[in-house]
Design an enzyme around this catalytic site. Structure first.
Site, PDB file in Angstrom:
ATOM      1  N   ASP A   1      36.696  32.459  38.434  1.00 57.62           N
ATOM      2  CA  ASP A   1      38.116  32.229  38.708  1.00 57.62           C
ATOM      3  C   ASP A   1      38.229  30.823  39.314  1.00 57.62           C
ATOM      4  O   ASP A   1      38.329  29.832  38.585  1.00 57.62           O
ATOM      5  CB  ASP A   1      38.595  33.343  39.647  1.00 57.62           C
ATOM      6  CG  ASP A   1      40.087  33.318  39.917  1.00 57.62           C
ATOM      7  OD1 ASP A   1      40.752  32.372  39.509  1.00 57.62           O
ATOM      8  OD2 ASP A   1      40.588  34.265  40.552  1.00 57.62           O
TER       9      ASP A   1
ATOM     10  N   ASP B   1      36.650  45.600  38.631  1.00 56.52           N
ATOM     11  CA  ASP B   1      37.375  46.682  39.303  1.00 56.52           C
ATOM     12  C   ASP B   1      38.624  46.212  40.040  1.00 56.52           C
ATOM     13  O   ASP B   1      38.854  45.025  40.221  1.00 56.52           O
ATOM     14  CB  ASP B   1      36.455  47.332  40.344  1.00 56.52           C
ATOM     15  CG  ASP B   1      36.313  46.465  41.605  1.00 56.52           C
ATOM     16  OD1 ASP B   1      36.136  45.243  41.464  1.00 56.52           O
ATOM     17  OD2 ASP B   1      36.407  47.002  42.717  1.00 56.52           O
TER      18      ASP B   1
HETATM   19  P1  5GP Z   1      35.905  32.801  42.262  1.00 54.02           P
HETATM   20  O1  5GP Z   1      35.016  32.476  43.426  1.00 54.02           O
HETATM   21  O2  5GP Z   1      35.444  32.167  40.972  1.00 54.02           O
HETATM   22  O3  5GP Z   1      37.351  32.488  42.568  1.00 54.02           O
HETATM   23  O4  5GP Z   1      35.917  34.377  42.124  1.00 54.02           O
HETATM   24  C1  5GP Z   1      34.912  35.048  41.470  1.00 54.02           C
HETATM   25  C2  5GP Z   1      34.890  36.515  41.844  1.00 54.02           C
HETATM   26  O5  5GP Z   1      36.197  37.028  42.140  1.00 54.02           O
HETATM   27  C3  5GP Z   1      34.384  37.298  40.654  1.00 54.02           C
HETATM   28  O6  5GP Z   1      32.973  37.403  40.663  1.00 54.02           O
HETATM   29  C4  5GP Z   1      35.098  38.629  40.828  1.00 54.02           C
HETATM   30  O7  5GP Z   1      34.351  39.451  41.687  1.00 54.02           O
HETATM   31  C5  5GP Z   1      36.406  38.276  41.501  1.00 54.02           C
HETATM   32  N1  5GP Z   1      37.477  38.112  40.489  1.00 54.02           N
HETATM   33  C6  5GP Z   1      38.063  36.955  40.108  1.00 54.02           C
HETATM   34  N2  5GP Z   1      39.006  37.176  39.180  1.00 54.02           N
HETATM   35  C7  5GP Z   1      39.030  38.511  38.955  1.00 54.02           C
HETATM   36  C8  5GP Z   1      39.801  39.363  38.079  1.00 54.02           C
HETATM   37  O8  5GP Z   1      40.666  38.949  37.296  1.00 54.02           O
HETATM   38  N3  5GP Z   1      39.521  40.699  38.138  1.00 54.02           N
HETATM   39  C9  5GP Z   1      38.579  41.227  38.979  1.00 54.02           C
HETATM   40  N4  5GP Z   1      38.422  42.550  38.944  1.00 54.02           N
HETATM   41  N5  5GP Z   1      37.840  40.446  39.808  1.00 54.02           N
HETATM   42  C10 5GP Z   1      38.057  39.114  39.797  1.00 54.02           C
END
Ligand code: 5GP
Length: 179
Positions: free
Chosen positions: A103, A159
């Site tokens: 994300d 989830d």
């Molecule tokens: P980042 O650090 O890249 O912002 O977030 C990564 C983590 O956030 C992912 O490994 C996941 O656990 C959670 N995450 C980000 N986007 C989503 C989403 O659309 N759905 C879900 N279930 N988890 C997400």
């Protein structure tokens, strides 16, 4: 599943399986003669890791890490806490991080830095999903399954409050988010 909180289908089960097969073939050819150590990021990547590993025709090894990001359930702050560390020493290993979804990219940036400091021979990332345009840091992903719109999604390991992980496809989630 008849659930009012599930929105549109984002990636169907057949498309998932086909793409995972392609990634497995690519990894197999890239890592011939240097089988990778797959590092799965729990819990979201467990299903992807399971299918991906069966599509790799090499003697791979497995390890898992569990991390949690400080911040709300849906937005990471970039401050990551290791809940379960690896069992295997990474020195001299060809490490392939297997991630469910990127994300902001902050979780991955932390993991990459943390694992790079342990002296692997190589360190690459295979992410099933990448949200378009949201990365605050260049995530440098060697393998990507699908690039998707920046909606919150569930299924195939992902989830909300521990639910929906067993869905065989990926859907938009339109219900309330906790945390
Ligand atoms: P980042 O650090 O890249 O912002 O977030 C990564 C983590 O956030 C992912 O490994 C996941 O656990 C959670 N995450 C980000 N986007 C989503 C989403 O659309 N759905 C879900 N279930 N988890 C997400």
């Amino acid at each position: 599943m008849n659930d009012p909180h599930l929105g549109a289908l984002v990636v169907g089960a057949e498309d998932l399986q086909q793409r995972v097969g392609e990634l497995g073939k690519e990894i197999t050819s890239d890592y011939t003669n240097r089988p990778p150590l797959l590092v799965g990021v729990l819990k979201g990547a467990f299903m992807f890791m399971s299918d991906l590993s069966r599509a790799i025709d090499l003697p791979v090894e497995f390890d898992f890490m569990a991390v949690s990001s400080y911040g709300s359930a849906t937005r990471t702050s970039g401050v990551v806490r290791i809940l379960k560390d690896l069992d295997i020493d990474l020195t001299g290993r060809h490490v392939l991080i297997v991630e469910d979804i990127v994300d902001s990219g902050l979780t991955l940036a932390y993991l990459r830095k943390n694992l790079a400091a342990r002296g692997p021979a190589s360190l690459e990332v295979c992410a099933l999903l990448v949200k378009e345009g949201l990365q605050k840091v260049d995530p440098d992903l060697r393998y990507v399954g699908f690039r998707i719109a920046p909606d919150f999604v569930v299924g195939y390991g992902l989830d909300v409050g521990e639910r929906y992980r067993n869905l065989p496809a990926i859907y938009q989630y339109t219900g309330p988010l906790f945390g």
